[in-house]
Design a protein around this motif. Structure first.
Motif, mmCIF file in Angstrom:
data_model
loop_
_atom_site.group_PDB
_atom_site.id
_atom_site.type_symbol
_atom_site.label_atom_id
_atom_site.label_comp_id
_atom_site.label_asym_id
_atom_site.label_seq_id
_atom_site.Cartn_x
_atom_site.Cartn_y
_atom_site.Cartn_z
ATOM 1 N N MET A 1 26.268 33.804 20.132
ATOM 2 C CA MET A 1 25.299 34.292 21.104
ATOM 3 C C MET A 1 25.312 35.807 21.091
ATOM 4 O O MET A 1 26.365 36.423 21.143
ATOM 5 N N TYR A 2 24.157 36.398 20.964
ATOM 6 C CA TYR A 2 24.031 37.848 21.043
ATOM 7 C C TYR A 2 22.610 38.174 21.478
ATOM 8 O O TYR A 2 21.734 37.304 21.483
ATOM 9 N N ILE A 3 22.384 39.439 21.836
ATOM 10 C CA ILE A 3 21.060 39.921 22.194
ATOM 11 C C ILE A 3 20.666 40.933 21.128
ATOM 12 O O ILE A 3 21.469 41.794 20.744
ATOM 13 N N GLU A 4 19.433 40.836 20.681
ATOM 14 C CA GLU A 4 18.938 41.765 19.672
ATOM 15 C C GLU A 4 17.846 42.632 20.283
ATOM 16 O O GLU A 4 16.945 42.126 20.957
ATOM 17 N N THR A 5 17.943 43.933 20.053
ATOM 18 C CA THR A 5 16.904 44.866 20.470
ATOM 19 C C THR A 5 16.331 45.483 19.193
ATOM 20 O O THR A 5 16.689 45.083 18.088
ATOM 21 N N GLU A 6 15.484 46.459 19.359
ATOM 22 C CA GLU A 6 14.866 47.097 18.193
ATOM 23 C C GLU A 6 15.908 47.679 17.231
ATOM 24 O O GLU A 6 15.831 47.472 16.028
ATOM 25 N N ARG A 7 16.917 48.368 17.791
ATOM 26 C CA ARG A 7 17.898 49.050 16.936
ATOM 27 C C ARG A 7 19.308 48.510 17.040
ATOM 28 O O ARG A 7 20.190 48.935 16.295
ATOM 29 N N LEU A 8 19.545 47.586 17.976
ATOM 30 C CA LEU A 8 20.913 47.177 18.292
ATOM 31 C C LEU A 8 21.099 45.670 18.304
ATOM 32 O O LEU A 8 20.157 44.912 18.533
ATOM 33 N N LEU A 10 23.642 43.376 20.703
ATOM 34 C CA LEU A 10 24.581 43.387 21.824
ATOM 35 C C LEU A 10 25.423 42.131 21.658
ATOM 36 O O LEU A 10 24.917 41.020 21.799
ATOM 37 N N ILE A 11 26.686 42.322 21.349
ATOM 38 C CA ILE A 11 27.566 41.207 21.026
ATOM 39 C C ILE A 11 28.647 41.084 22.098
ATOM 40 O O ILE A 11 29.473 41.987 22.254
ATOM 41 N N PRO A 12 28.645 39.967 22.843
ATOM 42 C CA PRO A 12 29.660 39.786 23.880
ATOM 43 C C PRO A 12 30.990 39.359 23.266
ATOM 44 O O PRO A 12 31.034 38.500 22.386
ATOM 45 N N LEU A 13 32.064 39.969 23.725
ATOM 46 C CA LEU A 13 33.382 39.584 23.249
ATOM 47 C C LEU A 13 33.861 38.332 23.981
ATOM 48 O O LEU A 13 33.702 38.217 25.194
ATOM 49 N N THR A 14 34.453 37.422 23.238
ATOM 50 C CA THR A 14 35.053 36.226 23.830
ATOM 51 C C THR A 14 36.368 36.621 24.492
ATOM 52 O O THR A 14 36.867 37.743 24.300
ATOM 53 N N LEU A 15 36.961 35.711 25.207
ATOM 54 C CA LEU A 15 38.258 35.952 25.839
ATOM 55 C C LEU A 15 39.293 36.343 24.782
ATOM 56 O O LEU A 15 40.020 37.328 24.948
ATOM 57 N N ASP A 16 39.350 35.590 23.683
ATOM 58 C CA ASP A 16 40.288 35.897 22.612
ATOM 59 C C ASP A 16 40.027 37.284 22.019
ATOM 60 O O ASP A 16 40.961 38.048 21.762
ATOM 61 N N GLU A 17 38.768 37.623 21.832
ATOM 62 C CA GLU A 17 38.430 38.937 21.267
ATOM 63 C C GLU A 17 38.784 40.066 22.227
ATOM 64 O O GLU A 17 39.226 41.140 21.794
ATOM 65 N N MET A 18 38.616 39.849 23.510
ATOM 66 C CA MET A 18 39.018 40.864 24.495
ATOM 67 C C MET A 18 40.526 41.107 24.403
ATOM 68 O O MET A 18 40.979 42.256 24.434
ATOM 69 N N LYS A 19 41.295 40.032 24.282
ATOM 70 C CA LYS A 19 42.754 40.166 24.158
ATOM 71 C C LYS A 19 43.127 40.881 22.866
ATOM 72 O O LYS A 19 44.032 41.722 22.858
ATOM 73 N N ARG A 20 42.429 40.561 21.787
ATOM 74 C CA ARG A 20 42.711 41.214 20.503
ATOM 75 C C ARG A 20 42.356 42.694 20.541
ATOM 76 O O ARG A 20 43.009 43.509 19.904
ATOM 77 N N ALA A 21 41.326 43.051 21.304
ATOM 78 C CA ALA A 21 40.931 44.460 21.428
ATOM 79 C C ALA A 21 42.052 45.287 22.059
ATOM 80 O O ALA A 21 42.212 46.463 21.739
ATOM 81 N N LEU A 22 42.822 44.669 22.957
ATOM 82 C CA LEU A 22 43.956 45.380 23.567
ATOM 83 C C LEU A 22 44.987 45.784 22.511
ATOM 84 O O LEU A 22 45.629 46.820 22.628
ATOM 85 N N GLN A 23 45.155 44.943 21.501
ATOM 86 C CA GLN A 23 46.116 45.227 20.431
ATOM 87 C C GLN A 23 45.558 46.268 19.462
ATOM 88 O O GLN A 23 46.235 47.217 19.108
ATOM 89 N N SER A 24 44.321 46.047 19.002
ATOM 90 C CA SER A 24 43.685 46.976 18.060
ATOM 91 C C SER A 24 42.183 46.728 18.060
ATOM 92 O O SER A 24 41.707 45.753 17.485
ATOM 93 N N LYS A 25 41.471 47.636 18.675
ATOM 94 C CA LYS A 25 40.015 47.502 18.701
ATOM 95 C C LYS A 25 39.442 47.725 17.301
ATOM 96 O O LYS A 25 38.445 47.101 16.928
ATOM 97 N N THR A 26 40.083 48.566 16.529
ATOM 98 C CA THR A 26 39.652 48.814 15.151
ATOM 99 C C THR A 26 39.756 47.538 14.322
ATOM 100 O O THR A 26 38.826 47.178 13.592
ATOM 101 N N GLN A 27 40.875 46.840 14.444
ATOM 102 C CA GLN A 27 41.063 45.603 13.691
ATOM 103 C C GLN A 27 40.059 44.545 14.143
ATOM 104 O O GLN A 27 39.496 43.820 13.324
#
Length: 170
Positions: A1-8, A10-27
């Motif tokens: 699920m995502y939202i598409e605009t003209e240039r973007l 918008l991708i919502p992070l899942t619960l698991d992805e939010m937790k992974r972002a705490l460790q390394s958002k780059t990864q």
């Protein structure tokens, strides 16, 4: 699920992805197939992520109203910012929105484009009846005020150096 605009995207992070972002958002960005323009989360943003994760764990069915939506430039596949709701008040049918764009990508209309579409998305959800979206800015944060105005929010009032904004479902 995502939202598409003209240039973007918008991708919502899942619960698991939010937790992974705490460790390394780059990864996490790499795992999602994107580049991350910004640096890793600072301590303040880690606390924000942790608070959102806590809310997402308590209301997993409505996680889209708690998570961060990543702003991804379509062509470049670069994450340039994020927008998200600060929580769901389903009794009042109200959401508060917050956002941030990497400095290099400010004043190009990206956040206005993203916020406008996210507001439309929120107002047209069937499971949760949203009637009002609010926001708060500091009185000296002119760029965020412009984004809110251009996205359809109206200034409600000022209190102690803070400006309160809202838009109602039509």
């Amino acid at each position: 699920m995502y939202i598409e605009t003209e240039r973007l995207f918008l991708i919502p992070l899942t619960l698991d992805e939010m937790k992974r972002a705490l460790q390394s958002k780059t990864q996490l960005a790499n795992d999602l197939g994107f580049q991350l323009f910004s640096e890793e989360l600072d301590e303040r943003m880690k606390q924000v992520y942790e608070a959102k994760i806590d809310k997402m764990e308590k209301d997993q069915e409505n996680f889209l109203f708690y998570t961060f939506w990543q702003l991804v430039l379509k062509e470049e596949k670069i994450i340039i910012g994020e927008v998200g709701f600060k929580g769901l008040d389903s009794e009042q049918g109200q959401l508060e929105v917050g956002f941030g764009t990497e400095e290099r990508f400010r004043n190009k209309g990206y956040m206005t484009e993203a916020l406008t579409e996210l507001i439309k998305w929120a107002f047209f959800q069937d499971k949760v009846k949203i009637r009002r979206i609010t926001a708060l800015t500091l009185s000296d944060n002119i760029p965020s005020q412009k984004v809110l105005e251009k996205s359809g929010l109206m200034l409600s009032h000022e209190e102690s150096g803070k400006l309160y904004w809202h838009v109602n479902k039509k």
